[in-house]
Scaffold this motif. Sequence first.
Motif, PDB file in Angstrom:
ATOM      1  N   VAL A  37      39.418  36.131  30.274  1.00 14.86           N
ATOM      2  CA  VAL A  37      39.859  36.574  31.602  1.00 14.86           C
ATOM      3  C   VAL A  37      39.112  35.738  32.628  1.00 14.86           C
ATOM      4  N   VAL A  38      39.837  34.896  33.390  1.00 14.97           N
ATOM      5  CA  VAL A  38      39.200  33.970  34.324  1.00 14.97           C
ATOM      6  C   VAL A  38      39.741  34.196  35.730  1.00 14.97           C
ATOM      7  N   GLY A  39      39.004  33.699  36.709  1.00 13.30           N
ATOM      8  CA  GLY A  39      39.437  33.830  38.102  1.00 13.30           C
ATOM      9  C   GLY A  39      38.271  33.661  39.053  1.00 13.30           C
ATOM     10  N   ARG A  40      38.590  33.628  40.341  1.00 12.06           N
ATOM     11  CA  ARG A  40      37.550  33.500  41.365  1.00 12.06           C
ATOM     12  C   ARG A  40      36.690  34.764  41.411  1.00 12.06           C
ATOM     13  N   PRO A  41      35.534  34.729  42.112  1.00 13.87           N
ATOM     14  CA  PRO A  41      34.722  35.942  42.258  1.00 13.87           C
ATOM     15  C   PRO A  41      35.481  37.038  42.995  1.00 13.87           C
ATOM     16  N   ASN A  42      35.243  38.268  42.553  1.00 12.06           N
ATOM     17  CA  ASN A  42      35.715  39.453  43.283  1.00 12.06           C
ATOM     18  C   ASN A  42      37.228  39.613  43.319  1.00 12.06           C
ATOM     19  N   VAL A  43      37.944  39.025  42.336  1.00  9.28           N
ATOM     20  CA  VAL A  43      39.389  39.264  42.261  1.00  9.28           C
ATOM     21  C   VAL A  43      39.697  40.443  41.337  1.00  9.28           C
ATOM     22  N   GLY A  44      38.652  40.978  40.671  1.00  2.00           N
ATOM     23  CA  GLY A  44      38.853  42.153  39.825  1.00  2.00           C
ATOM     24  C   GLY A  44      38.854  41.859  38.335  1.00  2.00           C
ATOM     25  N   LYS A  45      38.214  40.755  37.919  1.00  4.04           N
ATOM     26  CA  LYS A  45      38.203  40.412  36.484  1.00  4.04           C
ATOM     27  C   LYS A  45      37.538  41.498  35.645  1.00  4.04           C
ATOM     28  N   SER A  46      36.337  41.905  36.049  1.00  6.84           N
ATOM     29  CA  SER A  46      35.608  42.901  35.256  1.00  6.84           C
ATOM     30  C   SER A  46      36.309  44.255  35.272  1.00  6.84           C
ATOM     31  N   THR A  47      36.925  44.601  36.386  1.00  8.66           N
ATOM     32  CA  THR A  47      37.686  45.854  36.451  1.00  8.66           C
ATOM     33  C   THR A  47      38.866  45.804  35.488  1.00  8.66           C
ATOM     34  N   LEU A  48      39.538  44.652  35.426  1.00 11.62           N
ATOM     35  CA  LEU A  48      40.652  44.496  34.490  1.00 11.62           C
ATOM     36  C   LEU A  48      40.157  44.566  33.046  1.00 11.62           C
ATOM     37  N   VAL A  49      39.020  43.948  32.766  1.00 15.15           N
ATOM     38  CA  VAL A  49      38.447  44.017  31.416  1.00 15.15           C
ATOM     39  C   VAL A  49      38.181  45.465  31.022  1.00 15.15           C
ATOM     40  N   ASN A  50      37.581  46.237  31.932  1.00 18.39           N
ATOM     41  CA  ASN A  50      37.328  47.653  31.644  1.00 18.39           C
ATOM     42  C   ASN A  50      38.627  48.411  31.401  1.00 18.39           C
ATOM     43  N   PHE A 144      48.579  33.747  31.150  1.00 10.47           N
ATOM     44  CA  PHE A 144      49.232  34.888  31.799  1.00 10.47           C
ATOM     45  C   PHE A 144      48.610  35.097  33.174  1.00 10.47           C
ATOM     46  N   LEU A 145      49.469  35.277  34.150  1.00  8.24           N
ATOM     47  CA  LEU A 145      49.020  35.422  35.538  1.00  8.24           C
ATOM     48  C   LEU A 145      49.003  36.892  35.917  1.00  8.24           C
ATOM     49  N   ALA A 146      47.811  37.431  36.174  1.00  6.27           N
ATOM     50  CA  ALA A 146      47.665  38.819  36.598  1.00  6.27           C
ATOM     51  C   ALA A 146      47.507  38.847  38.110  1.00  6.27           C
ATOM     52  N   ALA A 147      48.554  39.303  38.800  1.00  3.80           N
ATOM     53  CA  ALA A 147      48.500  39.444  40.252  1.00  3.80           C
ATOM     54  C   ALA A 147      47.883  40.803  40.548  1.00  3.80           C
ATOM     55  N   ASN A 148      46.593  40.829  40.789  1.00  2.70           N
ATOM     56  CA  ASN A 148      45.849  42.086  40.889  1.00  2.70           C
ATOM     57  C   ASN A 148      45.903  42.691  42.296  1.00  2.70           C
ATOM     58  N   LYS A 149      45.526  43.948  42.354  1.00  3.37           N
ATOM     59  CA  LYS A 149      45.448  44.732  43.597  1.00  3.37           C
ATOM     60  C   LYS A 149      46.825  45.057  44.160  1.00  3.37           C
ATOM     61  N   VAL A 150      47.827  45.123  43.268  1.00  2.00           N
ATOM     62  CA  VAL A 150      49.158  45.603  43.663  1.00  2.00           C
ATOM     63  C   VAL A 150      49.191  47.092  43.336  1.00  2.00           C
ATOM     64  N   PHE A 171      52.344  39.000  36.677  1.00  2.00           N
ATOM     65  CA  PHE A 171      52.362  40.414  36.295  1.00  2.00           C
ATOM     66  C   PHE A 171      51.671  41.198  37.405  1.00  2.00           C
ATOM     67  N   ALA A 172      52.438  41.994  38.126  1.00  2.00           N
ATOM     68  CA  ALA A 172      51.875  42.789  39.219  1.00  2.00           C
ATOM     69  C   ALA A 172      51.077  43.947  38.621  1.00  2.00           C
ATOM     70  N   ILE A 176      42.330  48.657  38.987  1.00  4.95           N
ATOM     71  CA  ILE A 176      41.562  49.860  39.278  1.00  4.95           C
ATOM     72  C   ILE A 176      42.350  51.135  38.959  1.00  4.95           C
ATOM     73  N   HIS A 177      43.695  51.076  39.077  1.00  7.58           N
ATOM     74  CA  HIS A 177      44.524  52.250  38.800  1.00  7.58           C
ATOM     75  C   HIS A 177      45.269  52.164  37.472  1.00  7.58           C
ATOM     76  N   GLY A 178      45.329  50.974  36.896  1.00  4.48           N
ATOM     77  CA  GLY A 178      46.021  50.806  35.617  1.00  4.48           C
ATOM     78  C   GLY A 178      47.481  50.446  35.736  1.00  4.48           C
ATOM     79  N   ARG A 179      47.986  50.342  36.932  1.00  7.20           N
ATOM     80  CA  ARG A 179      49.405  50.061  37.143  1.00  7.20           C
ATOM     81  C   ARG A 179      49.778  48.680  36.600  1.00  7.20           C
ATOM     82  N   GLY A 180      50.774  48.611  35.734  1.00  2.00           N
ATOM     83  CA  GLY A 180      51.298  47.349  35.227  1.00  2.00           C
ATOM     84  C   GLY A 180      50.473  46.681  34.139  1.00  2.00           C
ATOM     85  N   VAL A 181      49.294  47.234  33.796  1.00  4.51           N
ATOM     86  CA  VAL A 181      48.426  46.592  32.809  1.00  4.51           C
ATOM     87  C   VAL A 181      49.048  46.641  31.409  1.00  4.51           C
ATOM     88  N   ALA A 182      49.759  47.723  31.097  1.00  2.00           N
ATOM     89  CA  ALA A 182      50.382  47.847  29.769  1.00  2.00           C
ATOM     90  C   ALA A 182      51.400  46.730  29.533  1.00  2.00           C
TER      91      ALA A 182
END
Length: 469
Positions: A37-50, A144-150, A171-172, A176-182
Amino acid sequence: MSPTDDGTWVDESDWESTEFTEPTDDETAGPPPVVAVVGRPNVGKSTLVNRILGRREAVVQDVPGVTRDRVSYDALWTGHRFVVQDTGGWEPDAKGLQQLVAEQASVAMRTADAVILVVDAVVGATAGDEAAARILRRSGKPVFLAANKVDSDKGESDAAALWSLGIGEPFAVSAIHGRGVADLLDAVVAALPEVAESASTRGGPRRVALVGKPNVGKSSLLNRLAGDERSVVHDVAGTTVDPVDSLIEMDGKVWRFVDTAGLRRKVGQASGHEFYASVRTHGAIDAAEVVIVLIDGSVPLTEQDQRVLSMVIESGRALVLAFNKWDLVDEERRYQIEKEIDRELVQLRWAQRVNISAKTGRAVQKLVPALEGALASWDTRISTGRLNSWIKEVVAATPPPVRGGKQPRILFATQATARPPTFVLFTSGFLEAGYRRFLERRLRETFGFEGSPIRINVRVREKRKPKSR
């Protein structure tokens, strides 16, 4: 009550005496594939990992750069095992941005089976995102492109705008809420191999990483190995941002030395370059099969030496310790080195050790048999029948310590994988860490494994539910 490996508790008193069943395919499969899982700082990588893990493992904080190094976690989705790798975000330094972005992405390309690029859909595509996307497009790996914070339907248009990055459908998601992660995970696991590609790649020259703290003599040793008495076959480069791997012939055999040039830290460089060096170290180790850790024998062991060794041990790679600058080591220093090894490297008694001088060429020729021996141990497999006969003898002579009034029994043992040798013990109760270390020592006494780490995992038999009448 006893804890199992996954932290849950089981009541041993309710267990029935039943025959052990053979392990499932999951228990004996090869190393699982890796998703970075890669990306710039503070885009939510660790939150997505969790969110992927279903538990809070990765450290999350609303400050850029909290995750400095890559950390790996075991994950499971719809029955598919894989390792998810949380990576440090590159720092938004205008001068070093391109270099750091390229390095982070190239390390992910070389060591992962698939990559998730996380982008902040609210902010939109930045120069850093575009640079990462360009590199990942050339990687040949599933990206895979994860468009986070949607967080709602209103943000779908922000995600759609990220088609411009040219790496496929965004992928929108809302980490933090789990929307679209599945939906994202369904697509990721569909593209993953059953076993990590790096684990099944056995052809070609064996891959060696030469690592160590700055100024320990890595370049001098590489030059010595590629000198007149040995020839560089040729240099192999990937894309323009990839490190260069050297193919070096030693004793009639070709070895691939993976690049670690980025380890050198110059005076006055910013902390971002220390992170860059750490990424390069991790990348070199992960890309290798065996690691030569170069240590300056003329000075006491340092915290930096210990840090590099910890990286190698955690990676599970074969290991050779090379104490360099032996031409500067006098009798008193040799005595001190032995004391330091006994005191600070007691857990590495299994490692191959060679005392060399890259400057004079002293004992450099001994590296080849050390590398070959470490790799032979790393590749070793023990048959299930032989292993269980050995376990039976060891346990009969030295049973596991009693725990909670009951003595755990080892019901069955199997070697799940090689590279490194990993053993699974199916037991009737929890085995103390001290007893696991005892079993590791006895394994080494009987089967060798010099130069390779050993992993011993315990699976406690779950209590059986009473049959319904």
